[in-house]
Design an enzyme around this catalytic site. Structure first.
Site, PDB file in Angstrom:
ATOM      1  N   GLU A   1      14.115  25.015 -39.579  1.00  0.00           N
ATOM      2  CA  GLU A   1      12.859  24.723 -38.883  1.00  0.00           C
ATOM      3  C   GLU A   1      13.046  24.054 -37.530  1.00  0.00           C
ATOM      4  OE1 GLU A   1      13.373  24.155 -42.093  1.00  0.00           O
ATOM      5  OE2 GLU A   1      11.674  24.890 -43.263  1.00  0.00           O
TER       6      GLU A   1
ATOM      7  N   PHE B   1       5.149  17.596 -55.088  1.00  0.00           N
ATOM      8  CA  PHE B   1       6.340  18.330 -54.671  1.00  0.00           C
ATOM      9  C   PHE B   1       6.201  18.749 -53.206  1.00  0.00           C
ATOM     10  CE2 PHE B   1       8.566  22.494 -54.267  1.00  0.00           C
ATOM     11  CZ  PHE B   1       9.860  21.985 -54.344  1.00  0.00           C
ATOM     12  N   GLN B   2       7.232  18.490 -52.425  1.00  0.00           N
ATOM     13  CA  GLN B   2       7.258  18.799 -50.991  1.00  0.00           C
ATOM     14  C   GLN B   2       6.096  18.148 -50.229  1.00  0.00           C
ATOM     15  OE1 GLN B   2       7.958  23.088 -50.467  1.00  0.00           O
ATOM     16  NE2 GLN B   2      10.156  22.643 -50.528  1.00  0.00           N
TER      17      GLN B   2
ATOM     18  N   LYS C   1      -2.852  23.346 -48.459  1.00  0.00           N
ATOM     19  CA  LYS C   1      -2.830  24.711 -48.967  1.00  0.00           C
ATOM     20  C   LYS C   1      -4.213  25.188 -49.429  1.00  0.00           C
ATOM     21  CE  LYS C   1      -0.246  27.812 -51.946  1.00  0.00           C
ATOM     22  NZ  LYS C   1       0.882  27.991 -52.864  1.00  0.00           N
TER      23      LYS C   1
ATOM     24  N   MET D   1      31.198  13.713 -23.761  1.00  0.00           N
ATOM     25  CA  MET D   1      30.546  12.579 -23.102  1.00  0.00           C
ATOM     26  C   MET D   1      30.839  11.285 -23.853  1.00  0.00           C
ATOM     27  SD  MET D   1      28.955  11.909 -20.388  1.00  0.00           S
ATOM     28  CE  MET D   1      27.846  13.081 -19.611  1.00  0.00           C
TER      29      MET D   1
END
Lengths: 569, 163
Positions: free
Chosen positions: A50, A112-113, A162, A478
């Site tokens: 993502e 969940f999630q 949802k 760096m």
């Protein structure tokens, strides 16, 4: 006719003319993905992580003047996206991120999630929304796009549970947005602009310092006109590269920590400094007390009032949209025959030429080992300075900024504010999709590229013929440089051991991989890569591991206290 | 310098956390923060007391204005204004203290709003300094608990904060 919330989401994106939506499906966004499946106006790009979706959407926006758009699922989908969102926020990139959320009834129950998306993203978005009613989807998405692109742009997140995407209502996309609490200023204050013009006309050592705001507001043409009318020196920040043609004689290059000698000296010793869409960042002006220790008048044009007088006190603040303010300044300059004192300006340029003669960008080339600067120079030559170049973060980023001379805006795509390693490849994906057929190069390092290397798979799926120039120095360059300068050469955890064979890795993903060891082969390799118009080519340049980025202003030091080469150490 | 910043913001869930989040993220100090809906239920009015240099207060007001849900911001302490705070103090009131505490509450124009055989609850409003003075004046051993609302502020005369 009532339609589902998910269909409304997709219809809204169509209304906003979103052609590419970068995302990754999951439980909470299944209804939305189902609706995406049923249409072909909004093309979905399936990334492999993502974070890359948000970066790609971000670069899509940076390389065009449009709002980038990403879609992620709840919980880990969103937390993976956060780095991308914060990256866009720091560089004021207009984006809309749509995230799925667990059903309304499950919110707050550690479902969940589930994560508190609005809470997690609050500090790194311009604004965010949780949509609790299907009727609110269309007006909220309308507002999100409006907020993202107006005022000081930025990412806006819309979190949709949802069940809200499953619920149904009539669809109507609002034509306009009214928000009593949000009214960005566009036109600058007339009186202030007049004062600024007067100050400029009286200046003896004027200087223009232009930042990312010039790019974001598409004001490059106006900046060019303004600078050339006055014949004054101009410097473009890391975020502003391409805002004024780098190859023009009035350009002094980039200012700041790794800026040019002439630019930093002129910033410090100018008597009137015009900051345009820039924010006096710590990487640009060094120590603010040292910067403020010489008398100079500062004019600051910015759309965000909170950027003005934040780190440096300014004399003439002008809050407004850069192109509108520049238009007015140009108009006032055209209305007068007055010009800055020619003799003073000539003396100022003489001084600048003297600084330029230090030739601070020179480096010792070698026949034995590839110098990273040399690779960027060749990339610039081969692409005739006309490629889109993305970079990751570190030494290679600075060399790309220093040695690729950007003459056009929106060609240089990098993470300036947040400094996010791993952006380079997903940025190139967003750019290549926005500009099919245009040359797109990633200047990266062996450490950064590994932070989103999985996207080589996305590039294969969508046939993105990106050219990757990996400046492989086997170090977190760096970090190693700072350890050399400030930590007694103790290279703590900065050596990149167990590197993959990048050429073979690229081949494993179905691309072309090429390892380059000798300076004599650099140019041919780059030419070969760009000849392969349909292939992604991974060029793995084995470069000098000890090379450092110069000039350098050390953290906390004044802008004029530059290290120009290893001899100054 | 102590400043009293007053703002009108959309009365929406999450607006308060945007404001408090801004203060913690940027390291600004909050002495007190009060908020409630106004006569127009779509708007909330918030009073924030903060201590900071002029530069910091300028940044605070600019950053507050930048929040999308904030409609208006004013620094009340720039001119004439009134501050009031409500305090409830529970005191141990037994024996001869009962009379003394009653007298003290009267002097400060407090009201005793709850009485038991061993306690008083005193309700008092005023500017924060007055409330401090009352707390100072009472023998600390007699204070069982205190609760204060934080400052609510309003401009004097024609200074009106309205949409």
């Amino acid at each position: 006719m009532a339609i589902s919330g998910a269909e409304i989401v997709v219809k809204c994106l169509q209304e906003e003319k979103v052609d590419y939506l970068f995302g990754y499906p999951g439980g909470a966004v299944l209804y939305i993905y189902d609706e995406l499946f049923k249409q072909d106006k909004v093309r979905h790009v399936l990334v492999r992580h993502e974070q890359a979706a948000v970066h790609a959407a971000d670069a899509y926006s940076r390389s065009t003047e449009r709002v980038g758009c990403a879609l992620v699922t709840s919980g880990p989908g969103l937390t993976n996206a956060v780095t991308g969102i914060a990256t866009a926020y720091m560089d004021s990139i207009p984006m809309v991120i749509i995230s799925g959320q667990v059903p309304t009834a499950a919110i707050g129950l550690d479902a969940f999630q589930e994560v508190d998306t609005v809470g997690i993203t609050r500090p790194c978005v311009k604004h965010n929304f949780l949509v609790k009613d299907v009727k609110d989807i269309a007006p909220t998405i309308k507002k999100a796009f409006y907020l993202a692109r107006t005022g000081r742009p930025g990412p806006v997140l819309v979190d949709i549970p949802k069940d809200v995407t499953a619920a149904r209502c009539e669809f109507e996309y609002p034509a306009t947005v009214e928000m009593r609490s949000y009214n960005p200023v566009v036109k600058g204050h007339q009186g202030q602009i007049k004062k600024a013009v007067q100050l400029l006309l009286e200046a003896k050592r004027p200087m223009v310092y232009a930042g990312g705001g010039v790019i974001l507001s598409d004001a490059a043409d106006k900046l060019q006109k303004f600078v050339q009318m006055l014949g004054v020196p101009v410097t473009n920040t890391l975020m502003g590269l391409g805002g004024y043609p780098a190859t023009d004689k009035l350009s002094l290059g980039m200012p700041g920590m790794h800026g040019t000698y002439e630019s930093n000296m002129a910033m410090q010793y100018s008597d009137v400094l015009v900051a345009i869409g820039a924010r006096f960042d710590d990487r640009v002006i060094g120590n603010p007390t040292h910067f403020g220790s010489v008398p100079r008048k500062i004019i600051h044009i910015d759309i965000d009032p909170s950027s003005i007088s934040k780190r440096v006190k300014v004399d003439v603040p002008i809050v407004g949209n850069v192109p509108d303010v520049l238009d007015e300044m140009i108009r006032q300059l055209e209305a007068t025959t007055e010009r800055p004192d020619a003799d003073a300006l000539e003396a100022w340029w003489k001084q600048i030429e003297e600084w330029r003669r230090r030739d601070c960008m020179k480096f010792k080339n070698s026949d034995e080992i590839i110098k990273p600067q040399f690779v960027v120079q060749k990339l610039w030559e081969v692409t005739k300075g006309d490629a889109f170049v993305t970079s990751d973060v570190g030494q290679h980023q600075m060399w790309a900024a220093q040695y690729y001379k950007f003459d056009k805006p929106r060609r240089w795509i990098n993470s300036g504010g947040l400094g996010t390693m791993g952006v380079g490849l997903p940025y190139a994906m967003g750019v290549q999709l926005a500009h099919p057929g245009s040359p797109v190069a990633v200047v990266t390092g062996e450490a950064s590229i590994q932070m989103n290397i999985q996207e080589l798979s996305t590039c294969q799926q969508y046939r993105l013929p990106i050219k990757i120039c990996n400046l492989n120095n086997r170090y977190l360059g760096m970090v190693r440089q700072w350890q050399e300068f400030f930590h007694g050469n103790r290279y703590s955890q900065s050596y990149m051991d167990s590197l993959p064979d990048f050429a073979k890795l690229a081949e494993a993903y179905g691309h072309v991989g090429l390892r380059v060891d000798k300076p004599g082969d650099v140019e041919d390799a780059i030419r070969e890569a760009f000849k392969r118009k349909n292939d992604l080519v991974f060029l793995d340049f084995q470069v000098d591991p000890t090379e450092n980025v110069y000039p350098m202003v050390q953290g906390g030091k004044g802008l004029t206290e530059m290290i120009l080469s290893s001899e100054d150490l | 310098m102590r400043h009293v910043i007053s703002l009108l913001l959309e009365n929406e869930s999450g607006a308060l956390s945007r404001v408090s989040g801004l203060f913690s993220a940027r390291g600004y100090n909050i002495e007190s923060l009060t908020v409630a809906a106004t006569e127009d239920p779509s708007l909330s009015r918030m009073t924030i007391v903060s201590i900071g240099s002029d530069d910091i207060i300028e940044q605070i007001t600019k950053q507050l204005n930048k929040l999308v849900e904030v409609v208006k911001v004013v620094d009340l302490s720039e001119a004439g204004h009134i501050e009031r705070e409500l305090m409830l103090v529970k005191l141990r009131a037994t024996g001869k203290d009962r009379e003394e505490l009653k007298r003290l509450a009267d002097i400060f124009r407090g009201r005793i709003v709850d009485v038991t055989d061993s306690t008083y609850v005193v309700e008092m409003t005023g500017d924060p300094a007055k409330l401090d003075a009352f707390v100072e004046a009472v023998d600390s051993a007699l204070i069982l608990e205190t609760v204060r609302t934080g400052v609510a502020g309003i401009g004097r005369g024609d200074r009106i904060l309205k949409v």
